[in-house]
Design a protein around this motif. Sequence first.
Motif, PDB file in Angstrom:
ATOM      1  N   LEU A   1     -27.849 -37.937 -10.879  1.00 30.75           N
ATOM      2  CA  LEU A   1     -28.636 -38.384 -11.847  1.00 30.75           C
ATOM      3  C   LEU A   1     -28.448 -39.776 -12.065  1.00 30.75           C
ATOM      4  O   LEU A   1     -29.478 -40.868 -12.592  1.00 30.75           O
ATOM      5  N   LEU A   2     -26.950 -40.293 -12.106  1.00 30.25           N
ATOM      6  CA  LEU A   2     -26.661 -41.660 -12.966  1.00 30.25           C
ATOM      7  C   LEU A   2     -26.330 -42.620 -11.881  1.00 30.25           C
ATOM      8  O   LEU A   2     -25.666 -42.130 -10.679  1.00 30.25           O
ATOM      9  N   PRO A   3     -26.218 -44.002 -12.103  1.00 25.66           N
ATOM     10  CA  PRO A   3     -25.576 -44.874 -11.458  1.00 25.66           C
ATOM     11  C   PRO A   3     -23.895 -44.712 -11.339  1.00 25.66           C
ATOM     12  O   PRO A   3     -23.494 -43.845 -12.347  1.00 25.66           O
ATOM     13  N   ALA A   4     -23.127 -45.054 -10.241  1.00 24.18           N
ATOM     14  CA  ALA A   4     -21.947 -44.779 -10.177  1.00 24.18           C
ATOM     15  C   ALA A   4     -21.038 -45.047 -11.321  1.00 24.18           C
ATOM     16  O   ALA A   4     -20.173 -44.180 -11.888  1.00 24.18           O
ATOM     17  N   PRO A   5     -21.112 -46.112 -12.203  1.00 22.19           N
ATOM     18  CA  PRO A   5     -20.101 -46.548 -13.290  1.00 22.19           C
ATOM     19  C   PRO A   5     -20.552 -45.678 -14.047  1.00 22.19           C
ATOM     20  O   PRO A   5     -19.623 -45.369 -15.085  1.00 22.19           O
ATOM     21  N   ALA A   6     -21.783 -45.466 -14.597  1.00 21.87           N
ATOM     22  CA  ALA A   6     -22.306 -44.467 -15.709  1.00 21.87           C
ATOM     23  C   ALA A   6     -21.764 -43.077 -15.470  1.00 21.87           C
ATOM     24  O   ALA A   6     -21.361 -42.315 -16.093  1.00 21.87           O
ATOM     25  N   ALA A   7     -21.669 -42.587 -14.106  1.00 26.24           N
ATOM     26  CA  ALA A   7     -21.425 -41.293 -13.804  1.00 26.24           C
ATOM     27  C   ALA A   7     -19.971 -41.200 -13.847  1.00 26.24           C
ATOM     28  O   ALA A   7     -19.471 -40.121 -14.331  1.00 26.24           O
ATOM     29  N   ALA A   8     -19.093 -42.219 -13.789  1.00 25.64           N
ATOM     30  CA  ALA A   8     -17.802 -42.121 -13.834  1.00 25.64           C
ATOM     31  C   ALA A   8     -17.175 -42.044 -15.418  1.00 25.64           C
ATOM     32  O   ALA A   8     -16.327 -41.669 -15.779  1.00 25.64           O
ATOM     33  N   LEU A   9     -18.326 -42.436 -16.192  1.00 25.95           N
ATOM     34  CA  LEU A   9     -17.859 -42.152 -17.877  1.00 25.95           C
ATOM     35  C   LEU A   9     -18.281 -40.731 -18.248  1.00 25.95           C
ATOM     36  O   LEU A   9     -17.450 -40.486 -19.132  1.00 25.95           O
ATOM     37  N   VAL A  10     -18.834 -39.956 -17.476  1.00 21.42           N
ATOM     38  CA  VAL A  10     -19.124 -38.594 -17.940  1.00 21.42           C
ATOM     39  C   VAL A  10     -18.013 -37.820 -18.040  1.00 21.42           C
ATOM     40  O   VAL A  10     -17.747 -37.225 -19.284  1.00 21.42           O
ATOM     41  N   PRO A  11     -16.916 -37.754 -17.257  1.00 21.06           N
ATOM     42  CA  PRO A  11     -15.704 -36.806 -17.816  1.00 21.06           C
ATOM     43  C   PRO A  11     -14.782 -37.350 -18.767  1.00 21.06           C
ATOM     44  O   PRO A  11     -13.833 -36.575 -19.165  1.00 21.06           O
ATOM     45  N   LEU A  12     -14.929 -38.516 -19.111  1.00 20.09           N
ATOM     46  CA  LEU A  12     -13.541 -39.233 -20.141  1.00 20.09           C
ATOM     47  C   LEU A  12     -13.680 -38.580 -21.145  1.00 20.09           C
ATOM     48  O   LEU A  12     -12.327 -38.268 -21.627  1.00 20.09           O
ATOM     49  N   PRO A  13     -14.732 -38.613 -22.179  1.00 16.94           N
ATOM     50  CA  PRO A  13     -14.439 -37.994 -23.327  1.00 16.94           C
ATOM     51  C   PRO A  13     -13.966 -36.699 -23.197  1.00 16.94           C
ATOM     52  O   PRO A  13     -12.878 -36.194 -24.077  1.00 16.94           O
ATOM     53  N   GLY A  14     -14.362 -35.639 -22.359  1.00 13.43           N
ATOM     54  CA  GLY A  14     -13.805 -34.271 -22.371  1.00 13.43           C
ATOM     55  C   GLY A  14     -12.462 -34.173 -21.678  1.00 13.43           C
ATOM     56  O   GLY A  14     -11.268 -33.529 -22.031  1.00 13.43           O
ATOM     57  N   ALA A  15     -11.904 -35.237 -20.695  1.00 17.23           N
ATOM     58  CA  ALA A  15     -10.699 -34.968 -20.355  1.00 17.23           C
ATOM     59  C   ALA A  15      -9.773 -35.749 -21.146  1.00 17.23           C
ATOM     60  O   ALA A  15      -8.628 -35.421 -21.302  1.00 17.23           O
ATOM     61  N   LEU A  16     -10.327 -36.677 -22.015  1.00 15.23           N
ATOM     62  CA  LEU A  16      -9.168 -37.579 -22.729  1.00 15.23           C
ATOM     63  C   LEU A  16      -8.843 -36.710 -24.219  1.00 15.23           C
ATOM     64  O   LEU A  16      -7.829 -36.712 -24.717  1.00 15.23           O
ATOM     65  N   LEU A  17     -10.085 -36.149 -24.700  1.00 10.02           N
ATOM     66  CA  LEU A  17     -10.017 -35.608 -26.358  1.00 10.02           C
ATOM     67  C   LEU A  17      -9.911 -34.100 -26.234  1.00 10.02           C
ATOM     68  O   LEU A  17      -9.463 -33.706 -27.148  1.00 10.02           O
ATOM     69  N   ALA A  18     -10.300 -33.316 -25.156  1.00  9.13           N
ATOM     70  CA  ALA A  18     -10.122 -31.990 -25.074  1.00  9.13           C
ATOM     71  C   ALA A  18      -9.587 -31.442 -24.012  1.00  9.13           C
ATOM     72  O   ALA A  18      -8.720 -32.125 -23.519  1.00  9.13           O
ATOM     73  N   GLY A  19      -9.522 -30.103 -23.900  1.00  6.77           N
ATOM     74  CA  GLY A  19      -9.001 -29.598 -22.763  1.00  6.77           C
ATOM     75  C   GLY A  19      -8.043 -28.474 -23.310  1.00  6.77           C
ATOM     76  O   GLY A  19      -7.626 -28.506 -24.286  1.00  6.77           O
ATOM     77  N   PRO A  20      -7.444 -27.354 -22.332  1.00  6.50           N
ATOM     78  CA  PRO A  20      -6.806 -26.461 -22.632  1.00  6.50           C
ATOM     79  C   PRO A  20      -5.312 -26.766 -22.750  1.00  6.50           C
ATOM     80  O   PRO A  20      -4.843 -27.630 -21.961  1.00  6.50           O
ATOM     81  N   GLY A  21      -4.559 -26.009 -23.510  1.00  2.45           N
ATOM     82  CA  GLY A  21      -3.023 -25.958 -23.604  1.00  2.45           C
ATOM     83  C   GLY A  21      -2.471 -27.342 -24.109  1.00  2.45           C
ATOM     84  O   GLY A  21      -1.317 -27.573 -24.158  1.00  2.45           O
ATOM     85  N   ARG A  22      -3.191 -28.274 -24.966  1.00  4.41           N
ATOM     86  CA  ARG A  22      -2.758 -29.416 -25.667  1.00  4.41           C
ATOM     87  C   ARG A  22      -2.111 -30.189 -24.531  1.00  4.41           C
ATOM     88  O   ARG A  22      -0.806 -30.262 -24.596  1.00  4.41           O
TER      89      ARG A  22
END
Length: 466
Positions: free
Chosen positions: A68-89
Amino acid sequence: MKSVPARARVYVACVALAALLCLLPLPEVRAPWGALALLAALYAAFEHVVRRRFSGAFHPVLLAGAFLLPAPAAALVPLPGALLAGPGRPGPLRRIWRAAQSALAVWCAARVHGALGGRDAVAGSDFPYALVPAGAAVLVFCLVLAVLDGGLLAFGAGMAPAPLRQRGSVPVGRAWRGLLSRSLAPTAVHGLAGLMMAVLWRSPYGPVAALLVLLPMCVSWWVFAQYHRERAAHQATIRALVQAVDIKDGYTRGHSERVGQASVMIARELGMDDERVETLRFAGILHDVGKLGVPTRLLRKDGPLTPEERRVIELHPEYGHEMVRGISFLGEARAAILHHHERLDGSGYPYGLVGGQIPECARVVAVADAFDAMTSTRSYRRARPVAVALEELERCAGAQFDPLMVGALVRALGRRGAAAGDGWHPAVTADETPAPVPAAVPPEPVADADGAGNRARPGARPGAHR
């Protein structure tokens, strides 16, 4: 993360830098920021909630962003979830790694998808042409993840994802082996879901309809996670049983795992499918679980066994079969536990089966059991060289062992160079340093696989063992 080697930290830093370079053109890109924010929030929700309960990666949202998105914008999608969330601390370095790896993979997928005209095909619901750029993007996405994971295995296995971390540190030449082939099929399914999301997103039905695609994916993911949880419980059950046997019978510590390994080698050489190979591994690991029902004093007896004591020892296959009878996932491994001491000539136990009456899995384990027994050092005798053990197995083939299974083991070990001393390294299985073996003591029977069965026992029949 003090255990992470310096080269792994450098590797992660390089991957993170590459991900940042992918984001540099972002201010100049006309991106649908609302769609970007919704996809990023959705991915973060999956990271924060779903992955805390179910293991595994969930890529449909990331791939929908690539479609759906241009490449730079698509690369931004996983950053909040990977940096701020995730299992196992996870620690900061692991979060940075996961964010950088996902961003690079999505960026590459989006570039390939855009270069092939994929976004126009999605906007116009141009099927089946839309499948071509989407398939290419999924392949690139999977390839980038495999390449980066392989690099992490080569430079710092301790930081790799749990399924890869079990492989430990591997040589650089083998770090990438099998990574792409194992992940391609599930990622392709996620790619189809991502494509359906993207098409519905651009349709008159809008993002709400696109989100409905995730419901069946979540259900299937939950089922898959339940399967893996059940499998993990099976593995824990087996480990507990084997540890109990090892504690009780110090003479054969580690023997069960090696018999499982040799059984797998034979099964693969015979061309068995993966499910049967896994069953044979279980059979080899658990073949002596019935020792838990045998008095410890008999298992650790250094002198000769009386006929009555030997009859008690020979009950252990039946004890083992009773112990595992209710464990359905073992399948035919239960028959191997019961019959692995049977012989082709009918002189084995517990039932004296002859030839083809003995289940195939039991004939595999019998050879693996005897081979490890002969090549393992124990407190009452030294190990035999691999080549000598194989010669003895071949000598007894047809009477005690199935020649087909013996030949399979010989070929498998030959390919690994084990006959020359490489590829098979059984550990010392006694608690103490092996005692010197007097030169006057004659060679032991071939399959003294279960401890002290033939030690100093006058008149022991060839090949007899516990």
